[in-house]
Design a protein around this motif. Structure first.
Motif, PDB file in Angstrom:
ATOM      1  N   ASP A 228      39.575 -85.008  -7.926  1.00  0.00           N
ATOM      2  CA  ASP A 228      39.323 -83.919  -8.881  1.00  0.00           C
ATOM      3  C   ASP A 228      38.289 -84.293  -9.944  1.00  0.00           C
ATOM      4  OD1 ASP A 228      41.097 -82.231  -7.690  1.00  0.00           O
ATOM      5  OD2 ASP A 228      42.779 -82.707  -9.014  1.00  0.00           O
ATOM      6  N   CYS A 229      37.690 -85.478  -9.808  1.00  0.00           N
ATOM      7  CA  CYS A 229      36.744 -85.981 -10.823  1.00  0.00           C
ATOM      8  C   CYS A 229      37.385 -86.002 -12.204  1.00  0.00           C
ATOM      9  CB  CYS A 229      35.469 -85.151 -10.879  1.00  0.00           C
ATOM     10  SG  CYS A 229      34.481 -85.275  -9.405  1.00  0.00           S
ATOM     11  N   GLU A 230      38.609 -86.468 -12.244  1.00  0.00           N
ATOM     12  CA  GLU A 230      39.309 -86.584 -13.517  1.00  0.00           C
ATOM     13  C   GLU A 230      39.824 -87.997 -13.683  1.00  0.00           C
ATOM     14  OE1 GLU A 230      42.526 -83.891 -14.359  1.00  0.00           O
ATOM     15  OE2 GLU A 230      41.217 -82.198 -13.831  1.00  0.00           O
ATOM     16  N   ALA A 231      39.893 -88.446 -14.911  1.00  0.00           N
ATOM     17  CA  ALA A 231      40.367 -89.809 -15.152  1.00  0.00           C
ATOM     18  C   ALA A 231      41.794 -89.802 -15.686  1.00  0.00           C
ATOM     19  CB  ALA A 231      39.458 -90.506 -16.156  1.00  0.00           C
ATOM     20  N   PRO A 232      42.605 -90.788 -15.280  1.00  0.00           N
ATOM     21  CA  PRO A 232      43.935 -90.948 -15.879  1.00  0.00           C
ATOM     22  C   PRO A 232      43.812 -91.365 -17.343  1.00  0.00           C
ATOM     23  CG  PRO A 232      43.692 -92.278 -13.879  1.00  0.00           C
ATOM     24  CD  PRO A 232      42.330 -91.811 -14.268  1.00  0.00           C
ATOM     25  N   GLU A 233      44.946 -91.404 -18.032  1.00  0.00           N
ATOM     26  CA  GLU A 233      44.936 -91.817 -19.441  1.00  0.00           C
ATOM     27  C   GLU A 233      44.601 -93.303 -19.578  1.00  0.00           C
ATOM     28  OE1 GLU A 233      48.729 -90.687 -21.059  1.00  0.00           O
ATOM     29  OE2 GLU A 233      48.445 -88.648 -20.299  1.00  0.00           O
ATOM     30  N   ARG A 234      44.115 -93.644 -20.753  1.00  0.00           N
ATOM     31  CA  ARG A 234      43.702 -95.034 -21.011  1.00  0.00           C
ATOM     32  C   ARG A 234      44.797 -96.046 -20.728  1.00  0.00           C
ATOM     33  NH1 ARG A 234      39.788 -94.775 -26.391  1.00  0.00           N
ATOM     34  NH2 ARG A 234      38.332 -93.270 -25.467  1.00  0.00           N
ATOM     35  N   GLU A 235      46.005 -95.711 -21.137  1.00  0.00           N
ATOM     36  CA  GLU A 235      47.136 -96.642 -20.976  1.00  0.00           C
ATOM     37  C   GLU A 235      47.326 -96.988 -19.490  1.00  0.00           C
ATOM     38  OE1 GLU A 235      50.437 -95.140 -19.800  1.00  0.00           O
ATOM     39  OE2 GLU A 235      51.093 -97.230 -19.576  1.00  0.00           O
ATOM     40  N   ILE A 236      47.192 -95.993 -18.625  1.00  0.00           N
ATOM     41  CA  ILE A 236      47.345 -96.217 -17.176  1.00  0.00           C
ATOM     42  C   ILE A 236      46.179 -97.058 -16.650  1.00  0.00           C
ATOM     43  CG2 ILE A 236      47.360 -95.070 -14.909  1.00  0.00           C
ATOM     44  CD1 ILE A 236      48.785 -92.695 -16.320  1.00  0.00           C
ATOM     45  N   LEU A 237      44.975 -96.703 -17.052  1.00  0.00           N
ATOM     46  CA  LEU A 237      43.791 -97.449 -16.594  1.00  0.00           C
ATOM     47  C   LEU A 237      43.877 -98.917 -17.003  1.00  0.00           C
ATOM     48  CD1 LEU A 237      41.030 -94.804 -17.444  1.00  0.00           C
ATOM     49  CD2 LEU A 237      41.813 -95.457 -15.160  1.00  0.00           C
ATOM     50  N   GLU A 238      44.286 -99.147 -18.240  1.00  0.00           N
ATOM     51  CA  GLU A 238      44.331-100.527 -18.746  1.00  0.00           C
ATOM     52  C   GLU A 238      45.401-101.351 -18.035  1.00  0.00           C
ATOM     53  OE1 GLU A 238      44.272-100.970 -23.027  1.00  0.00           O
ATOM     54  OE2 GLU A 238      43.000 -99.199 -23.235  1.00  0.00           O
ATOM     55  N   ARG A 239      46.467-100.681 -17.598  1.00  0.00           N
ATOM     56  CA  ARG A 239      47.538-101.404 -16.890  1.00  0.00           C
ATOM     57  C   ARG A 239      47.135-101.676 -15.436  1.00  0.00           C
ATOM     58  NH1 ARG A 239      51.229 -99.015 -14.081  1.00  0.00           N
ATOM     59  NH2 ARG A 239      51.117 -97.075 -15.254  1.00  0.00           N
TER      60      ARG A 239
END
Lengths: 177, 68
Positions: A44-55
Motif C-alpha cells: 500500500d506504499c505505507e510505512a508502519p509506526e516508528r516504534e515497530i520499524l525500530e524494533r
C-alpha cells in the motif's frame, strides 16, 4: 498518486528496509503475522509506526543513530535516513561489520543497495543486471550479476531503465527527479 | 543481521522448480535462463532472485547455522 508518501521519513526508511524482512522471517527473527503486516503496508506504499520499524530493523537503527549523532542530528531526520541508504548501509557491509566480516561476497551483495539495469520484464517481475558481485566462482564470468526482482515500487520500469534494488525488490527508479 | 538462506535446486519443470533447504523443500518459480539442478539459489516471495556459487552457499549455511 501511488507515491503520496514521498518525503515521508518513515516511508523513506521502510521502502528500503522491507525487502530484508523476508530474510528476518526466514531466520525466525520476526513471526509470520508480523511479516504479513509489513508486507501489506509495503504493497500500500505505507510505512508502519516508528516504534515497530525500530524494533524489527533494530540493527539498521543502531547504525542510523551512530550516523545521526556524528552529524548532531535527530536519527529520524529525512536527510539522515536518505544518506543511510544511499551510502552508509553499503559502506558498513563492505567494512565487514559483525557477520558481514565472514559472509561470502554473493550474500553480502544481496544486502547491499545497487543501481541495476532492467534487461527484461516478465509480468510483474524484472530481470536486472549490475556490475559483478565479486563472488568466487571459477566456472562463470562474474563481471555482471543478474537478479530477478518484483516491480512493486517500480511499476513503470522498462527495458533499459535503471532502478535501485535491495534483495528481491526494485525500490525506486533512477534519474526520474 | 540478515543473511539470506540459500537452497539447492533438486527438480525443475519449466518455471516451476523445487528448492531443498535441508529441513524443508519449497516449490518456487524460476525465471533465470540456464539454471540447473544442483545449483544453489536465494528465493524471495516465491521467486528465485539470485543464483549463488555452491562454495559460497555452503559457507553461508554454515555461518547462519552457527550464528544463532
Amino acid at each position: 498518486m501511488s507515491f503520496r508518501k514521498e518525503n515521508n521519513v518513515e516511508w523513506e526508511f521502510f521502502k528500503y528496509a522491507f525487502p530484508c524482512s523476508q530474510v528476518l522471517l526466514q531466520q525466525g527473527k520476526i513471526i509470520k503475522e508480523e511479516y504479513e503486516d509489513l508486507k501489506m503496508k509495503f504493497l500500500d506504499c505505507e510505512a508502519p509506526e516508528r516504534e515497530i520499524l525500530e524494533r524489527v530493523f533494530s540493527a539498521a537503527f543502531v547504525r542510523i543513530k551512530k550516523l545521526a549523532s556524528e552529524q548532531n542530528k535527530d536519527y529520524w531526520d529525512l536527510g539522515i535516513i536518505k544518506e543511510y541508504w544511499e551510502n552508509y548501509h553499503n559502506k558498513i557491509i563492505d567494512e565487514g561489520e559483525g557477520i558481514y566480516g565472514k559472509a561470502p561476497e554473493s550474500f553480502k551483495d544481496l544486502c547491499k543497495i545497487h543501481e541495476a539495469e532492467v534487461v527484461e520484464r516478465k509480468g510483474n517481475m524484472l530481470i536486472v543486471r549490475y556490475s559483478g558481485d565479486g563472488s568466487r566462482d571459477e566456472d562463470r564470468s562474474r563481471d555482471e550479476t543478474e537478479r530477478v526482482i518484483f516491480d512493486t515500487l517500480v511499476k513503470d520500469a522498462k527495458v533499459g531503465d535503471k532502478v535501485k534494488i535491495h534483495y528481491g525488490y526494485g525500490v525506486e527508479m533512477v534519474g526520474l527527479e | 543481521m540478515c543473511l539470506a538462506i540459500p537452497g539447492k535446486v533438486i527438480e525443475m519443470n519449466g518455471e516451476d522448480i523445487i528448492v531443498d533447504y535441508g529441513a524443508e523443500k519449497r516449490n518456487v518459480k524460476n525465471l533465470f535462463d540456464g539454471l540447473k539442478v544442483g545449483e544453489y539459489v536465494v528465493v524471495s516471495g516465491g521467486f528465485v532472485i539470485k543464483k549463488v556459487p555452491e562454495k559460497e552457499a555452503l559457507e553461508a549455511i554454515e555461518l547462519i547455522t552457527n550464528s544463532d
